[in-house]
Write an enzyme that holds these catalytic residues in place. Structure first.
Site, short mmCIF file in Angstrom:
data_model
loop_
_atom_site.label_atom_id
_atom_site.label_comp_id
_atom_site.label_asym_id
_atom_site.label_seq_id
_atom_site.Cartn_x
_atom_site.Cartn_y
_atom_site.Cartn_z
N HIS A 178 0.92 -1.78 -0.11
CA HIS A 178 -0.42 0.30 0.32
C HIS A 178 1.18 1.50 0.42
O HIS A 178 0.54 2.59 -0.28
CB HIS A 178 -0.83 -0.09 1.32
N ASP A 215 -0.19 -7.70 2.39
CA ASP A 215 0.31 -6.10 1.79
C ASP A 215 1.57 -5.95 1.48
O ASP A 215 2.46 -5.04 1.92
CB ASP A 215 -0.09 -5.53 2.79
N SER A 272 4.85 2.44 8.26
CA SER A 272 4.49 1.51 6.97
C SER A 272 5.58 0.79 6.40
O SER A 272 5.97 1.47 5.29
CB SER A 272 3.30 1.68 6.04
#
Length: 389
Positions: free
Chosen positions: A124, A154, A228
């Site tokens: 993402h 992911d 992230s």
């Protein structure tokens, strides 16, 4: 009078000399005398040996941070194609209104995992982005090539071409225990590389609705937007997870962060590098967790397993002899206690290669053989709590 003054001055000089010699070679005598007279003595300060001045303080993670931090990079992304070329046209604006003409952009993190320049990050972070740059802690910046992505976990793998790249050593995520100390390293809010510490709060978190395949490490190390794709490392600086998401109602850290175990990340990375995609097994069943209530209702002798409530007609499970009402206990050599474990165990099977499945049927343990097919691609919906960078 003159003789008296001479004697006095000589006496004072001798006394000062004696005091100087005693204070230099026998200071404890002076301190003892002062203490006996009830007078306030000088404060005694004990200095640590000079050799310890550069050593880390007890309980410090400075060495782990020193080893891991240079391998964590900032991933700067943008999508120039998001800009509509007609947004400046008055007629376009008249019919369609004012639209944001700014390109999409974001800042996330990544981890260099090999000297060849492979970088692990979250899917993402780079999803729908056509311009991806990686910036190292030493100031070097370069464009990154996307080797492959896996939305189901992911994860994504990038590659950069630079010399003398630092890279991190993989740790043992399967050996983690609740309470183990961990560090989260990344670029939160784009302020620059940041190291936070915490512990492993829980293991095997699933059914969060974040990814299709979930087996998260939960930690209370502060993770914020921008972290992230960054590293979750153990107390010696080895990579144990890829920071992925936070649970938050405000957009900031609330002490609940989730990381993908490095055991999963490495499997995905190897497949993406080798084949450009991740191929997973699929058998075509509808599973349900075996709850104590269901086990009691059907008078089942087991309390752990996965109840099969539906089987796809002519699917791999049906051809292998799996029936609705069966309770799956083991897939290949992996025991399964819930639907998430069943999903992961079946996904690990190689399509076209037969695998044994142990089930409980009518009170008897039955062993059947299933030939899994290739898992079809399925759309993934992400919750609002995902750390979208």
């Amino acid at each position: 009078m003159r003789r008296t003054w001479l004697i006095f001055s000589q006496t004072v000089t001798v006394a000062v000399a004696v005091l100087f010699v005693l204070s230099t070679f026998k200071p404890q005598w002076i301190q003892s005398l002062i203490w006996r007279q009830g007078l306030p003595g000088p404060t005694v300060v004990s200095m640590a040996p000079g050799a310890r001045a550069s050593a880390p303080a007890p309980g410090s993670f400075a060495e782990a941070a020193r080893l891991a931090a240079p391998t964590v990079v900032s991933v700067i992304t943008s999508n120039t194609r998001a800009r509509n070329p007609h947004t400046r046209d008055p007629w376009f604006r008249y019919f369609f209104g004012d639209q944001d003409s700014q390109p999409q952009s974001g800042v996330g993190s990544g981890v260099i995992v090999s000297p060849e320049g492979y970088v692990l990050t979250n899917n993402h972070v780079i999803d729908r982005m056509d311009d991806i740059e990686v910036m190292l802690t030493d100031g070097r910046k370069t464009r990154a090539k996307v080797i492959g992505t896996d939305p189901d976990t992911d994860l994504a793998v990038l590659k950069v071409d630079l010399e003398r790249l630092p890279y991190i050593a993989f740790g043992d995520s399967d050996g983690l225990q609740v309470g183990d100390a961990v560090l989260a390293i990344g670029n939160p809010f784009g302020v620059g590389q940041t190291v936070t510490s915490g512990i492993v709060s829980a293991l095997g978190r699933n059914q969060l609705g974040i990814n299709t395949f979930e087996n998260f490490i939960q930690t209370d190390a502060a993770i914020n937007p921008g972290n992230s794709g960054g590293a979750l490392v153990d107390a010696v600086g080895h990579l144990v997870g890829i920071n992925t998401a936070i649970y938050s109602r405000s957009g900031g850290n609330m002490g609940i962060g989730f990381a993908i175990p490095v055991s999963t990340a490495r499997q995905v990375m190897d497949s993406l590098i080798k084949d450009g995609q991740v191929t997973r097994g699929w058998i075509g069943v509808e599973p349900r967790d075996l709850t104590p209530e269901i086990a009691e209702t059907f008078n089942l002798p087991v309390r752990e397993g996965v109840l099969i409530t539906g089987v796809l007609q002519n699917g791999p499970a049906a051809r292998g002899g799996l029936h609705p009402g069966d309770v799956v206990l083991k897939v290949d050599a992996t025991r399964v206690a819930n639907t998430a474990q069943l999903l992961n165990a079946v996904a690990a099977l190689k399509p076209g290669q037969s695998a044994p499945v142990e089930v409980l049927r009518e009170g008897q343990t039955v062993r059947i053989t299933v030939v899994p097919a290739k898992r079809p691609k399925m759309p993934l919906q992400r919750p609002a709590e995902q750390d979208e960078d």
